[in-house]
Design an enzyme around this catalytic site. Structure first.
Site, mmCIF file in Angstrom:
data_model
loop_
_atom_site.group_PDB
_atom_site.id
_atom_site.type_symbol
_atom_site.label_atom_id
_atom_site.label_comp_id
_atom_site.label_asym_id
_atom_site.label_seq_id
_atom_site.Cartn_x
_atom_site.Cartn_y
_atom_site.Cartn_z
ATOM 1 N N CYS A 69 -18.151 11.419 -50.566
ATOM 2 C CA CYS A 69 -17.373 10.419 -49.820
ATOM 3 C C CYS A 69 -15.929 10.336 -50.316
ATOM 4 O O CYS A 69 -15.247 9.349 -50.063
ATOM 5 C CB CYS A 69 -18.025 9.047 -49.921
ATOM 6 S SG CYS A 69 -19.442 8.831 -48.826
ATOM 7 N N THR B 54 -13.632 12.803 -55.611
ATOM 8 C CA THR B 54 -12.739 13.778 -56.236
ATOM 9 C C THR B 54 -11.359 13.736 -55.595
ATOM 10 O O THR B 54 -10.341 13.842 -56.283
ATOM 11 C CB THR B 54 -13.350 15.194 -56.151
ATOM 12 O OG1 THR B 54 -14.644 15.181 -56.770
ATOM 13 C CG2 THR B 54 -12.476 16.207 -56.869
#
Length: 603
Positions: free
Chosen positions: A269, A272
């Site tokens: 989601c 990162t």
């Protein structure tokens, strides 16, 4: 078998455990991993010789290789992941529970002789900075060279850990096997696995892990989700800290003031992307401490301090590009492992979203020539495993033994309607309710149907190592400690859609605009927010929207309270919480009633 390897082990209990495991799994030999670069090169070379690892073009990706897994071993397997506690109620309704003794007997049957014809690797690892009060030491025994190479990147691994462990230090026993013994002369599979007998099992009575049948990331790299979340969350509850599925970032404003935020999102989601965000707004800086896991402890000054227990990134490749996350691409240029991505004719990697058009002559993630218009060239859960130190926006305090002070905690999910762009909790109790109420459209990070909305409290549904209702209670307990200076809590949602099904908010680097508002709120700016039943929402003029082409309607959708939608949301959360029965903390029940009653007044 003992005499050769035992010289490297000074720890009596560790030596005894290795011997016991070796007698059970009967490997052809034993290797104690020292964590050196030369060892990594040697083991990678063995993988290359056996056809497991494909070296990439050294001019583009030096010291990088591609690995293709079995199509039956591509993601976390939640249905085969177990929490073993003496009483079933201690595991709770969101975990798969098994009796510890029954499960140990079953696993001993599976592990008996399972490493025949293979090398048993002993991998000492440390989660968290070495010699930090935050850190946990583990030892993984595995028969997978892919796991050894991945653990070298993802953890502090090898001789320095054995030195820190000493002769009597405590460690977590982590036993892993791909579950495919080899007969004499039998040719090995490119990716051995045993999908019919997969088990990822956590024993909370002795804080150990046993994993059988899978070689994939979270199922096999036992320091990651198994130790750093499922075991650590259980330990954290008894010791008064938190082990969370959270990124950690340092945010600096144009005046040079810096704050650290922790943010929780379900897998795939955008953790990162947010952790390595490249700001478009001049003068702002975002630096990465970690992109996936945070261990959070009260510090001597009453603030909550967080460390990233990992040493590398295990990022989702599809969707990562020079536009969405240039810093991630820069991080995985060298010294990285790519799993289940596509291969170009010139030895480079490719995945959906990397470029607008796929290059010609691609070999797909299963090693077959790929044609556009069919199945994806890269698996939707394909990954890059890359060292944290290569991140160009790595925070200077990323390896601090004391951690960094957290001033805001952010919870988000993939929601197409109802949930606004950003809102601030009215209290710690309300913030915990926001975390407990999280739900998100499912992704390819775990096996199962994609795109279906599922409840995922604190993004910890697959990772909480004990009864989730007790976990809520543990979070709530921090408010009763008056010496703590607790961070503000926020909900965010980058994924709202309009009536035509298009995303309203541009996301990615523009998410800094939301971080800027949060930053100002943590500085005590009152006039930029309005109080509503669901929390403090930004005044429309308070968000920096310069350069964005957002319509008045779009802004209203992002920053308003959808009363009918929220009444449904509260009812939905209340219905979900019934699974916890009388264990559900009263504070969450009270908070849901408060929100509902206040919504009905403004309706």
């Amino acid at each position: 078998m003992t005499s050769v390897w035992s010289e490297a082990i000074q720890h009596k209990d560790l030596k005894q455990w290795i011997q016991e495991v070796a007698e059970l799994v009967t490997p052809k030999d034993i290797r104690i991993c020292n964590g050196s670069d030369s060892e990594y090169v040697e083991i990678y070379g063995l993988m290359q010789q056996s056809g497991v690892a494909i070296p990439l073009n050294r001019d583009v990706h030096p010291n990088c290789f591609l690995v293709r897994s079995s199509p039956e071993d591509v993601a976390r397997v939640e249905q085969f992941t177990f929490i073993c506690t003496k009483e079933q109620k201690d595991a709770g309704p969101t975990n798969n529970w098994r009796d510890p003794e029954e499960m140990r007997q079953e696993l001993h049957g599976l592990f008996r002789g399972c490493m025949r014809g293979r090398t048993l690797y002993v991998v000492p690892f440390c989660m968290g900075p070495l010699n930090s009060p935050f850190s946990l030491i583990g030892v993984e025994i595995t028969d997978s060279p892919y796991v050894v190479c991945s653990m070298k990147i993802m953890t502090r691994m090898g001789e320095e850990v054995l030195k820190a462990l000493g002769t009597s230090g405590s460690f977590h026993k982590c036993l892993h096997s791909v579950g495919v013994p080899l007969a004499p002369g039998e040719k090995d599979l490119a990716w051995p696995c045993n999908p019919q007998h997969m088990r990822i099992v956590h024993f909370q009575d002795d804080s150990s892990v046993m994993s059988f049948g899978s070689g994939y990331g979270g199922n096999a790299l036992l320091g990651k989700k198994c130790v750093a979340l499922r075991l650590a969350s259980y330990i954290a509850r008894s010791q008064g800290w938190l082990a969370e599925h959270m990124l950690i970032i340092g945010v600096t404003n144009p005046e040079g003031q810096k704050k650290y935020f922790a943010a929780s999102f379900p897998s795939a989601c955008g953790k990162t992307n947010l952790a390595m965000l490249k700001p478009k707004i001049p003068g702002w800086k975002v630096e990465c401490v970690g992109d996936d896991i945070a261990w959070i402890r009260p510090g001597p000054d009453g603030r909550l301090y967080a460390v990233n227990p990992e040493f590398g990134f295990f990022g989702v490749a599809p969707g990562t590009s020079a536009t969405t996350n240039p810093n991630a691409l820069a991080t995985c240029t060298s010294n990285s492992i790519f799993t289940n991505v596509a291969l170009t004719p010139d030895g480079d990697v490719w995945w959906e979203g990397l470029t607008s058009q796929p290059p010609e002559g691609l070999i797909d993630w299963q090693g077959k020539p790929w044609k556009p218009g069919g199945a994806p060239a890269a698996h939707p859960n394909s990954r890059f495993t890359t060292p944290v130190q290569q991140c160009p926006v790595l925070d200077p305090q990323w390896n601090s033994p004391e951690g960094v002070p957290i001033e805001a905690m952010i919870f988000g999910g993939r929601r197409s309607e109802t949930i606004p762009l950003v809102y601030e909790a009215l209290s710690w109790q309300h913030g915990v309710t926001i975390g407990a109420s999280m739900s998100s459209a499912t992704t390819a990070a775990s096996v199962g149907e994609q795109g279906k909305l599922r409840h995922d409290p604190f993004a910890m549904l697959p990772f909480c190592g004990y009864n989730m209702a007790h976990y809520f209670d543990h979070w709530l307990s921090f408010a009763s400690n008056t010496s703590l200076k607790l961070p503000k809590i926020y909900g965010v949602n980058w994924f709202r859609k309009d009536k035509n099904g298009n995303f309203i908010w541009p996301g990615f680097s523009d998410n800094l605009r939301v971080l800027e508002w949060i930053f100002r709120r943590t500085n005590g700016e009152e006039s930029i927010a309005k109080k509503t039943p669901i929390g403090y929402l930004p005044e429309e003029s308070a968000l920096n929207l310069e350069g964005l082409n957002l319509s008045t309607q779009a802004l209203q959708d992002l920053l308003s309270v959808d009363v009918p939608g929220w009444l449904k949301e509260v009812a939905n959360v209340r219905e979900y919480c019934k699974i916890f029965g009388s264990d559900l903390p009263q504070a969450i029940t009270d908070e849901l009633f408060r929100i509902e009653n206040e919504l009905k007044i403004i309706k």
